[in-house]
Design an enzyme around this catalytic site. Structure first.
Site, PDB file in Angstrom:
ATOM      1  N   ARG A 174       0.599  -1.162   0.213  1.00 21.07           N
ATOM      2  CA  ARG A 174      -0.155  -0.128  -0.195  1.00 21.07           C
ATOM      3  C   ARG A 174       0.299   1.409   0.137  1.00 21.07           C
ATOM      4  O   ARG A 174      -0.213   2.400  -0.558  1.00 21.07           O
ATOM      5  CB  ARG A 174      -0.923   0.098   1.718  1.00 21.07           C
ATOM      6  CG  ARG A 174      -1.940  -0.531   1.159  1.00 21.07           C
ATOM      7  CD  ARG A 174      -2.708  -0.392   0.203  1.00 21.07           C
ATOM      8  NE  ARG A 174      -4.269  -1.344   0.070  1.00 21.07           N
ATOM      9  CZ  ARG A 174      -5.547  -1.455   0.716  1.00 21.07           C
ATOM     10  NH1 ARG A 174      -5.050  -0.331   1.817  1.00 21.07           N
ATOM     11  NH2 ARG A 174      -6.165  -2.493   0.782  1.00 21.07           N
TER      12      ARG A 174
ATOM     13  N   ASP B 239     -17.729   7.964   7.360  1.00 20.86           N
ATOM     14  CA  ASP B 239     -15.856   7.234   7.083  1.00 20.86           C
ATOM     15  C   ASP B 239     -14.140   8.094   7.326  1.00 20.86           C
ATOM     16  O   ASP B 239     -14.365   9.514   7.371  1.00 20.86           O
ATOM     17  CB  ASP B 239     -15.614   6.423   5.216  1.00 20.86           C
ATOM     18  CG  ASP B 239     -15.126   5.971   5.552  1.00 20.86           C
ATOM     19  OD1 ASP B 239     -15.367   4.857   4.921  1.00 20.86           O
ATOM     20  OD2 ASP B 239     -13.836   5.216   5.593  1.00 20.86           O
TER      21      ASP B 239
END
Ligand SMILES: C[S@@+](CC[C@H](N)C(=O)[O-])C[C@H]1O[C@@H](n2cnc3c(N)ncnc32)[C@H](O)[C@@H]1O
Length: 286
Positions: A43, A154
């Site tokens: 990532r 979120d």
């Protein structure tokens, strides 16, 4: 292999992994055991390439020693969150909502025009809150006094951007029943994307919120909280903290929906009673 590819292939050093893992866990709650090192490296490589660093260790030096954290924390957390979602994911929750929760709410509201309040915590790209909005809007078609509000939040700003645009690849709408597609999705012939209709978009308020924060939406304000497929990334102590704060946001008699693998809350001593597969009723005041 070019020189820069060689440098990128330099492995993530143990000491850098440890300080990144501590930071990510502390800020987002996401567990970072040693087994996640390769995941994190993958990532990060994409993320640091965008920033122009040649190696992860250069990035870590900037992040921890040269003030980079202030600028990069949000983007770093964006890079490490897992945002997998889909419309009508775990369909039995939406059936339970339309067959049990909404009729009960309507029956107990005694015709008072108070809106049903739902919070989709960890809403990812919006597929979950828009699915909820479709179900509520359908219920409102046959119950004229029913109204609702949906808050969707979120930690990742990237997914919130997608959610607010409300444009999705056509390939993702398979789980949306045909009747609902006709009413709530706009589709230009020739395009491979669909957009949620404006009336439904207006029903969902998106907000950046980190469940690790002390401050949550108002106490006992929510009739329903969806917090699905998020707690699995947290350790047990963090799960307990988050769940007990979520309980405090729910009205007594309100419902909490968790993800399919997050159903064991019995040991956490929370005022929750299981009423369906990973569906819980908030019992008495806390
Ligand atoms: C796997 S997705 C699940 C999305 C949706 N609830 C579902 O079930 O389809 C988990 C979401 O939780 C968000 N998330 C992770 N940690 C969070 C935190 N500390 N606060 C708020 N959201 C978080 C991630 O960004 C991600 O979008």
């Amino acid at each position: 292999m070019t020189h820069s590819e060689l440098r990128e292939a330099e492995p993530l050093r143990e000491q850098d992994y440890l300080r990144l893992a501590e930071l990510i866990h502390g800020r987002s709650g996401i567990r970072m055991p040693p087994s996640k090192k390769t995941f994190l490296e993958g990532r990060l490589r994409r993320h640091i390439r965008r920033l122009g660093f040649a190696t992860v260790s250069e990035y870590c030096k900037w992040l921890f020693e040269e003030g980079g954290l202030v600028r990069d924390e949000t983007a770093l957390l964006d890079a490490v969150t897992t945002n997998k979602t889909e419309f009508f994911r775990e369909p039995y929750h939406f059936e339970f909502l339309s067959n049990v929760v909404l009729p009960n709410f309507q029956a107990s509201s005694g015709g008072q025009p108070l809106p049903l309040r739902i919070w989709s915590a960890g809403c990812s790209n919006g597929a979950e809150p828009y699915s909820l909005a479709m179900i509520c809007e359908e219920f409102a078609r046959t119950n004229s006094s029913f109204s609702f509000e949906i808050l969707a939040s979120d930690i990742s700003t990237e997914v919130l951007r997608v959610a607010m645009r409300a444009i999705y690849p056509h390939s993702t709408i398979g789980p949306v029943p045909m009747e609902l597609r006709k009413r709530y999705l706009l589709h230009d012939p020739g395009s491979d994307e669909v957009r949620i209709v404006p009336d439904l978009r207006r029903r969902v308020i998106f907000k950046h919120h980190n469940l690790m924060d002390e401050s949550y939406p108002a106490s006992q304000a929510m009739d329903i909280v969806f917090c699905r497929n998020l707690l699995i990334y947290f350790d047990r102590a963090t799960q307990r903290k988050v769940l007990s704060r979520l309980c405090r946001c729910l009205k007594p008699g309100g419902y909490l929906f968790l993800g399919h693998s997050e159903g064991s809350v019995a040991d956490l001593k929370l005022p929750l009673r299981r009423v369906g597969p990973t569906v819980f009723l908030r019992e008495e005041a806390v």
